[in-house]
Design a protein around this motif. Structure first.
Motif, PDB file in Angstrom:
ATOM      1  N   THR A  15       0.816  -1.216   0.000  1.00 61.68           N
ATOM      2  CA  THR A  15       0.000   0.000   0.000  1.00 61.68           C
ATOM      3  C   THR A  15       0.851   1.269   0.000  1.00 61.68           C
ATOM      4  O   THR A  15       1.944   1.306   0.551  1.00 61.68           O
ATOM      5  N   VAL A  16       0.297   2.259  -0.646  1.00 62.90           N
ATOM      6  CA  VAL A  16       0.890   3.593  -0.660  1.00 62.90           C
ATOM      7  C   VAL A  16      -0.172   4.514  -0.084  1.00 62.90           C
ATOM      8  O   VAL A  16      -1.345   4.421  -0.433  1.00 62.90           O
ATOM      9  N   ARG A  17       0.248   5.384   0.825  1.00 64.51           N
ATOM     10  CA  ARG A  17      -0.709   6.242   1.509  1.00 64.51           C
ATOM     11  C   ARG A  17      -0.167   7.660   1.572  1.00 64.51           C
ATOM     12  O   ARG A  17       1.043   7.857   1.696  1.00 64.51           O
ATOM     13  N   ALA A  18      -1.064   8.635   1.523  1.00 63.95           N
ATOM     14  CA  ALA A  18      -0.652  10.035   1.650  1.00 63.95           C
ATOM     15  C   ALA A  18      -1.628  10.763   2.562  1.00 63.95           C
ATOM     16  O   ALA A  18      -2.815  10.454   2.592  1.00 63.95           O
ATOM     17  N   TYR A  19      -1.112  11.719   3.315  1.00 57.82           N
ATOM     18  CA  TYR A  19      -1.947  12.555   4.168  1.00 57.82           C
ATOM     19  C   TYR A  19      -1.247  13.890   4.369  1.00 57.82           C
ATOM     20  O   TYR A  19      -0.058  14.042   4.075  1.00 57.82           O
ATOM     21  N   LEU A  28       3.650   7.677   2.314  1.00 57.24           N
ATOM     22  CA  LEU A  28       4.235   6.442   2.829  1.00 57.24           C
ATOM     23  C   LEU A  28       4.271   5.425   1.701  1.00 57.24           C
ATOM     24  O   LEU A  28       3.238   5.103   1.111  1.00 57.24           O
ATOM     25  N   VAL A  29       5.462   4.935   1.371  1.00 55.42           N
ATOM     26  CA  VAL A  29       5.611   4.012   0.244  1.00 55.42           C
ATOM     27  C   VAL A  29       6.446   2.809   0.667  1.00 55.42           C
ATOM     28  O   VAL A  29       7.321   2.916   1.530  1.00 55.42           O
ATOM     29  N   PRO A  30       6.208   1.657   0.025  1.00 56.96           N
ATOM     30  CA  PRO A  30       7.066   0.499   0.273  1.00 56.96           C
ATOM     31  C   PRO A  30       8.486   0.774  -0.241  1.00 56.96           C
ATOM     32  O   PRO A  30       8.665   1.444  -1.276  1.00 56.96           O
ATOM     33  N   ALA A  31       9.466   0.289   0.458  1.00 59.75           N
ATOM     34  CA  ALA A  31      10.864   0.545   0.100  1.00 59.75           C
ATOM     35  C   ALA A  31      11.245  -0.070  -1.243  1.00 59.75           C
ATOM     36  O   ALA A  31      12.159   0.421  -1.907  1.00 59.75           O
ATOM     37  N   HIS A  32      10.557  -1.098  -1.679  1.00 62.43           N
ATOM     38  CA  HIS A  32      10.937  -1.795  -2.918  1.00 62.43           C
ATOM     39  C   HIS A  32      10.514  -1.077  -4.199  1.00 62.43           C
ATOM     40  O   HIS A  32      10.924  -1.460  -5.289  1.00 62.43           O
ATOM     41  N   LEU A  33       9.704  -0.016  -4.108  1.00 63.78           N
ATOM     42  CA  LEU A  33       9.274   0.688  -5.319  1.00 63.78           C
ATOM     43  C   LEU A  33      10.444   1.394  -5.994  1.00 63.78           C
ATOM     44  O   LEU A  33      11.350   1.898  -5.324  1.00 63.78           O
ATOM     45  N   THR A  34      10.399   1.416  -7.318  1.00 65.51           N
ATOM     46  CA  THR A  34      11.411   2.187  -8.049  1.00 65.51           C
ATOM     47  C   THR A  34      11.099   3.671  -7.891  1.00 65.51           C
ATOM     48  O   THR A  34       9.989   4.057  -7.514  1.00 65.51           O
ATOM     49  N   ARG A  35      12.061   4.515  -8.222  1.00 63.81           N
ATOM     50  CA  ARG A  35      11.844   5.966  -8.133  1.00 63.81           C
ATOM     51  C   ARG A  35      10.733   6.409  -9.087  1.00 63.81           C
ATOM     52  O   ARG A  35       9.952   7.293  -8.764  1.00 63.81           O
ATOM     53  N   ALA A  36      10.639   5.751 -10.245  1.00 62.05           N
ATOM     54  CA  ALA A  36       9.591   6.090 -11.208  1.00 62.05           C
ATOM     55  C   ALA A  36       8.209   5.719 -10.650  1.00 62.05           C
ATOM     56  O   ALA A  36       7.252   6.490 -10.774  1.00 62.05           O
ATOM     57  N   GLN A  37       8.101   4.542 -10.043  1.00 61.19           N
ATOM     58  CA  GLN A  37       6.834   4.134  -9.433  1.00 61.19           C
ATOM     59  C   GLN A  37       6.462   5.078  -8.290  1.00 61.19           C
ATOM     60  O   GLN A  37       5.307   5.486  -8.152  1.00 61.19           O
ATOM     61  N   GLU A  38       7.467   5.408  -7.504  1.00 62.46           N
ATOM     62  CA  GLU A  38       7.252   6.331  -6.384  1.00 62.46           C
ATOM     63  C   GLU A  38       6.731   7.680  -6.888  1.00 62.46           C
ATOM     64  O   GLU A  38       5.743   8.207  -6.368  1.00 62.46           O
TER      65      GLU A  38
END
Length: 163
Positions: A15-19, A28-38
């Motif tokens: 999950t990715v979450r923003a507030y 809040l993002v999972p550490a495994h995401l690429t910079r492009a996905q992020e």
């Protein structure tokens, strides 16, 4: 655009979450995401938060439009405000009206409250453009609005909670 802080977590899997925290957006993002996905997630989530905030806090122009709609529907178009705007200096009132110049001010504390509650406060102030006091004639102007009692109860609950 406000500052965006990205917090990567190895414990976060999918999950990715923003507030919003004040003027800052926390993502809040999972550490495994690429910079492009992020970057894609950040762009989408910030846009979603922006849209949600715009819905919660309509612009002054949107308030003017809503006031005219409410006046037409519930007051026969008799209340015609010259201005309607959000203000941040009303902490003991939900709204105020200056019947002499036709201006209406709504407290920023109403932002994010249910639409019927904001409509009730706005309609209440519009009615003051017709009847300046809280006479029987004033309350008769609001008698057809179906959400009045629920809105008043909601606002009383907010006041009670803040004590």
């Amino acid at each position: 655009m406000s500052e965006v802080e990205i917090r990567r977590s190895t414990r976060r899997k999918r999950t990715v979450r923003a507030y919003r925290e004040g003027d800052k957006t926390i993502v809040l993002v999972p550490a495994h995401l690429t910079r492009a996905q992020e970057a894609e997630h950040v762009r989408d989530l910030v846009a979603r938060l922006d849209r949600r905030e715009r819905r919660r806090a309509p612009s002054d122009d949107a308030l003017v439009q809503r006031a005219h709609e409410l006046s037409a529907r519930w007051l026969g178009g008799r209340a015609v405000p010259t201005s309607v705007r959000w203000v941040t200096n009303q902490n003991s009132r939900w709204g105020s009206c200056t019947s002499v110049d036709g201006s209406i001010r709504l407290s920023h504390r109403l932002q994010g409250m249910p639409e019927d509650v904001v409509d009730y406060v706005l309609l209440h102030e519009l009615a003051h453009l017709i009847e300046a006091n809280h006479s029987k004639r004033f309350w008769a102007l609001l008698s057809d609005f179906p959400h009045a009692e629920r809105a008043k109860g909601f606002l009383e609950g907010v006041v009670w909670q803040q004590r």
